[in-house]
Write an enzyme that holds these catalytic residues in place. Structure first.
Site, mmCIF file in Angstrom:
data_model
loop_
_atom_site.group_PDB
_atom_site.id
_atom_site.type_symbol
_atom_site.label_atom_id
_atom_site.label_comp_id
_atom_site.label_asym_id
_atom_site.label_seq_id
_atom_site.Cartn_x
_atom_site.Cartn_y
_atom_site.Cartn_z
ATOM 1 N N ARG A 107 0.808 -1.224 0.000
ATOM 2 C CA ARG A 107 0.000 0.000 0.000
ATOM 3 C C ARG A 107 0.839 1.271 0.000
ATOM 4 O O ARG A 107 0.299 2.371 -0.028
ATOM 5 C CB ARG A 107 -0.938 0.005 1.221
ATOM 6 N N HIS A 139 15.104 -10.984 5.817
ATOM 7 C CA HIS A 139 15.846 -11.432 4.640
ATOM 8 C C HIS A 139 15.709 -10.359 3.558
ATOM 9 O O HIS A 139 14.865 -10.464 2.666
ATOM 10 C CB HIS A 139 15.282 -12.773 4.148
ATOM 11 N N HIS A 185 12.289 -23.000 6.787
ATOM 12 C CA HIS A 185 11.628 -22.976 5.485
ATOM 13 C C HIS A 185 10.473 -23.971 5.490
ATOM 14 O O HIS A 185 10.666 -25.183 5.524
ATOM 15 C CB HIS A 185 12.561 -23.281 4.312
ATOM 16 N N GLU A 231 19.322 -12.647 7.057
ATOM 17 C CA GLU A 231 19.602 -13.652 6.044
ATOM 18 C C GLU A 231 19.824 -12.992 4.691
ATOM 19 O O GLU A 231 19.272 -11.925 4.427
ATOM 20 C CB GLU A 231 18.414 -14.611 5.901
ATOM 21 N N HIS A 252 10.375 -6.618 -0.090
ATOM 22 C CA HIS A 252 9.711 -6.723 1.215
ATOM 23 C C HIS A 252 10.553 -5.984 2.264
ATOM 24 O O HIS A 252 10.324 -4.812 2.500
ATOM 25 C CB HIS A 252 9.406 -8.180 1.591
#
Length: 238
Positions: A18, A43, A191, A70, A50
């Site tokens: 957004r 990460h 993961h 990471e 992100h």
């Protein structure tokens, strides 16, 4: 006891969708820690789709548990980690355009490169971990790089577990964990671990120090609530 490190990448993805600052990563991080999480993982990727590099700098000021960054150790990433000095850096060989991590390091082929990178981090007092497939040979070779830990890439376990092949899917991870113990490496995992499979994984993997969980935890929180889900993981890990 196995520590729970919450990966907040998905919260950053939601924020970025957004263009504002909702959800606020600083507030979310403080809340997640107050709910009992023992670490925060991020990460950042080169395109910052992100987690942004600035997020790493901002979070360093507020994380009171263990801070794990990471990523693929390209020069920009190395510089960021050396600047921020998190508790731990986890080296992941993902391509720049990868949607998510999809393979561990070949610690034999890339030994010399990993030795140099890890040396730079350890000189700054940063604990190092290498993302590896559940392959005892890769774990054994990782010990020759100077790393402190390895993180087992658990996607194959999660897929096998979901299909009902629990014992078959966990077997290579048990061997890899035993090798880590034999060569003196700390053991992390992550993961596709989830509320469904985490207890079984924990019960079968000896000397598991830390799990990093993000996607499943955030998805589960949509239904069950973030505080509740964090504590559900803690209960399973104990």
């Amino acid at each position: 006891m196995t520590k729970l490190s919450v990966n907040i990448n998905k919260l950053a993805t939601l924020r970025n969708s957004r263009g504002g600052n909702v959800p606020n990563l600083i507030t979310s991080t403080k809340d997640i820690e107050s709910f009992g999480a023992e670490g925060i993982t991020i990460h950042p990727r080169p395109d910052e789709r992100h987690i942004r590099y600035q997020d790493a700098r901002d979070l360093k000021k507020v994380v009171t548990t263990e801070f794990n960054i990471e990523g693929n150790p390209i020069p920009k990433f190395i510089d960021l980690v050396l600047e921020v000095k998190p508790t731990q850096v986890t080296l992941v060989p993902d391509a720049e355009d990868a949607i998510t991590s999809n393979a561990g390091w070949d610690t034999i082929k890339h030994k010399d490169f990993l030795v140099d990178v890890i040396k730079a981090f350890k000189e700054k007092g940063i604990r190092t971990s290498i993302f590896v497939d559940p392959d005892a040979a890769m774990v054994k070779a990782a010990a020759e790089t100077g790393t402190d830990r390895v993180e087992l890439y658990t996607e194959s376990f999660a897929h096998g577990f979901a299909k009902g092949n629990k014992e078959e899917s966990i077997a290579p991870f048990v061997k890899a964990a035993e090798m880590a113990q034999q060569v003196g490496l700390g053991l992390n995992a992550g993961h596709d671990l989830s509320l469904d499979n985490i207890k079984f994984f924990k019960e079968h993997i000896p000397h598991l120090l830390e799990v990093s969980i993000g996607h499943a935890l955030i998805c589960e929180s949509l239904y069950l609530g973030l505080e509740n889900v964090v504590n559900m993981y803690l209960h399973r890990l104990k």
